[in-house]
Design a protein around this motif. Structure first.
Motif, mmCIF file in Angstrom:
data_model
loop_
_atom_site.group_PDB
_atom_site.id
_atom_site.type_symbol
_atom_site.label_atom_id
_atom_site.label_comp_id
_atom_site.label_asym_id
_atom_site.label_seq_id
_atom_site.Cartn_x
_atom_site.Cartn_y
_atom_site.Cartn_z
ATOM 1 N N ASN A 59 0.781 -1.210 -0.047
ATOM 2 C CA ASN A 59 -0.074 0.003 -0.208
ATOM 3 C C ASN A 59 0.821 1.229 -0.055
ATOM 4 O O ASN A 59 0.478 2.380 0.169
ATOM 5 N N ASP A 75 -11.766 4.955 -3.017
ATOM 6 C CA ASP A 75 -11.186 3.707 -2.914
ATOM 7 C C ASP A 75 -9.955 3.280 -2.021
ATOM 8 O O ASP A 75 -9.647 2.229 -1.687
ATOM 9 N N ARG A 77 -9.408 3.613 1.241
ATOM 10 C CA ARG A 77 -9.650 2.418 2.475
ATOM 11 C C ARG A 77 -9.693 0.952 2.057
ATOM 12 O O ARG A 77 -8.974 0.090 2.533
ATOM 13 N N SER A 78 -10.584 0.941 0.978
ATOM 14 C CA SER A 78 -10.687 -0.528 0.537
ATOM 15 C C SER A 78 -9.336 -1.041 -0.177
ATOM 16 O O SER A 78 -9.071 -2.429 0.205
ATOM 17 N N ILE A 80 -6.368 -0.229 0.836
ATOM 18 C CA ILE A 80 -5.437 -0.462 1.989
ATOM 19 C C ILE A 80 -5.607 -1.748 2.740
ATOM 20 O O ILE A 80 -4.967 -2.719 2.962
ATOM 21 N N GLU A 81 -7.043 -2.176 2.855
ATOM 22 C CA GLU A 81 -7.313 -3.336 3.312
ATOM 23 C C GLU A 81 -7.112 -4.637 2.349
ATOM 24 O O GLU A 81 -6.801 -5.411 2.930
ATOM 25 N N ARG A 85 -4.946 -8.005 3.309
ATOM 26 C CA ARG A 85 -5.422 -9.328 3.100
ATOM 27 C C ARG A 85 -4.512 -10.270 2.297
ATOM 28 O O ARG A 85 -4.210 -11.422 2.635
ATOM 29 N N GLU A 126 -6.195 6.490 8.266
ATOM 30 C CA GLU A 126 -7.106 5.475 7.134
ATOM 31 C C GLU A 126 -5.896 4.463 7.039
ATOM 32 O O GLU A 126 -6.332 3.308 6.952
ATOM 33 N N ILE A 127 -4.504 4.619 6.924
ATOM 34 C CA ILE A 127 -3.649 3.498 6.802
ATOM 35 C C ILE A 127 -3.786 2.491 7.765
ATOM 36 O O ILE A 127 -3.661 1.265 7.631
ATOM 37 N N GLY A 130 -6.929 0.728 8.385
ATOM 38 C CA GLY A 130 -7.356 -0.590 7.278
ATOM 39 C C GLY A 130 -6.321 -1.633 7.360
ATOM 40 O O GLY A 130 -6.812 -2.617 7.078
ATOM 41 N N LEU A 131 -4.954 -1.654 7.893
ATOM 42 C CA LEU A 131 -4.007 -2.495 7.884
ATOM 43 C C LEU A 131 -4.100 -3.271 9.384
ATOM 44 O O LEU A 131 -3.445 -4.503 9.416
#
Length: 301
Positions: A59, A75, A77-78, A80-81, A85, A126-127, A130-131
């Motif tokens: 990311n 987009d 946040r999605s 980063i997630e 994953r 946000e980072i 998300g992580l």
């Protein structure tokens, strides 16, 4: 030292390109998350097969600087997630592999003058959010100034995990006895600030191999017992002051083949580095050579 070496992964972007992922500015490595996330997973898996014990979420470029403010808002946040994953899935396939959650410079690499302390916390938040479900540790990467590092460390502390701080050094420092950050700040002060922020490791990344020894010497003289030091250098052909950051695809040096990179790494190891990997242009073959060349047979950390 040999028994205690931790092998990091290498640079994602050129490995993504090698496997066929789209790769261009301004999106940089984030483009693969958007268009070919399966290849991101493959690169993580290849680094693990090559001997990486810590892999880093992809990311780094999921920031407004690379994506633009609108796309990041929609987009970011999605993506980063997703990066978390993909790394977690790859790491789960081999016992002992850890995931480093990448906390990048949110206003662009090598640009300490552009750091905005007012806007930074929200972007960093946000980072980290998300992580947080996927990372085993936080890796603050390519920090160009103490202020940039402290802001990232403060936000990262909201999700308590081991903290690793990695600074980027001036490639053409006029004083070979005293390395400096891209901001011009002295390495000892930067190391002290990282330790005060709770860093368990202080590293140097995304600078030429030739400048890393001075930084390591200064770090080794500054860190307290129990704090690791380390390096993951880049393979860019030109120093940063000769190429605008994040502007085009930089050429990669041909003199940093895996064997040559291991020779540099052994010098870093002799200075006390116990965390070693690669940044831009240092790929799976380099990491495999590091794993073979720096670790005792059957050894893991």
């Amino acid at each position: 030292m040999q028994e205690d070496i931790v092998i990091l992964d290498g640079g994602m972007s050129r490995e993504l390109e090698r496997l066929g992922a789209p790769f261009r500015q301004p999106e940089w490595s984030a483009l693969a998350l958007i268009e070919t996330p399966d290849i991101v997973g493959r690169v993580h898996a290849e680094f693990i097969e090559s001997g990486a014990e810590v892999i880093t979420t992809n990311n780094y470029a999921v920031v407004p600087f690379h994506l633009g403010e609108e796309r990041f808002a929609a987009d970011g946040r999605s993506l980063i997630e997703l990066s978390g994953r993909l790394a977690r899935t790859a790491a789960a396939r081999r016992k002992g592999v850890r995931v480093a959650g990448c906390v990048p410079p949110v206003f662009g690499s090598y640009l300490p003058q552009d750091f905005d302390p007012v806007q930074a916390p929200a972007l960093l938040g946000e980072i980290v959010a998300g992580l947080a479900p996927y990372a085993d540790l936080w890796l603050l990467e390519t920090m160009s100034s103490i202020e940039e590092m402290e802001a990232a460390a403060k936000v990262s502390s909201a999700a308590a995990k081991p903290l690793w701080v990695s600074y980027t050094l001036e490639d053409d420092d006029p004083d070979p006895s005293a390395a400096r950050l891209r901001s011009g700040e002295a390495v000892p002060a930067a190391v002290e600030a990282a330790v005060a922020a709770g860093a368990e490791a202080v590293l140097f990344n995304c600078s030429a191999p030739e400048v890393m020894e001075t930084g390591l010497r200064q770090a080794a003289a500054t860190v307290p017992d129990g704090v690791r030091i380390g390096v993951y250098a880049n393979a860019f052909t030109k120093p940063a002051d000769e190429r605008p950051a994040n502007d085009g695809i930089e050429e990669i040096r041909h003199d940093l083949d895996p064997d040559t990179y291991v020779r540099w790494a052994r010098r870093w190891q002799a200075l006390g580095a116990t965390v070693i990997g690669g940044c831009c242009g240092i790929g799976c073959r380099h990491i495999e050579a590091l794993s073979r060349g720096l670790k005792a047979p059957g050894q893991s950390s």
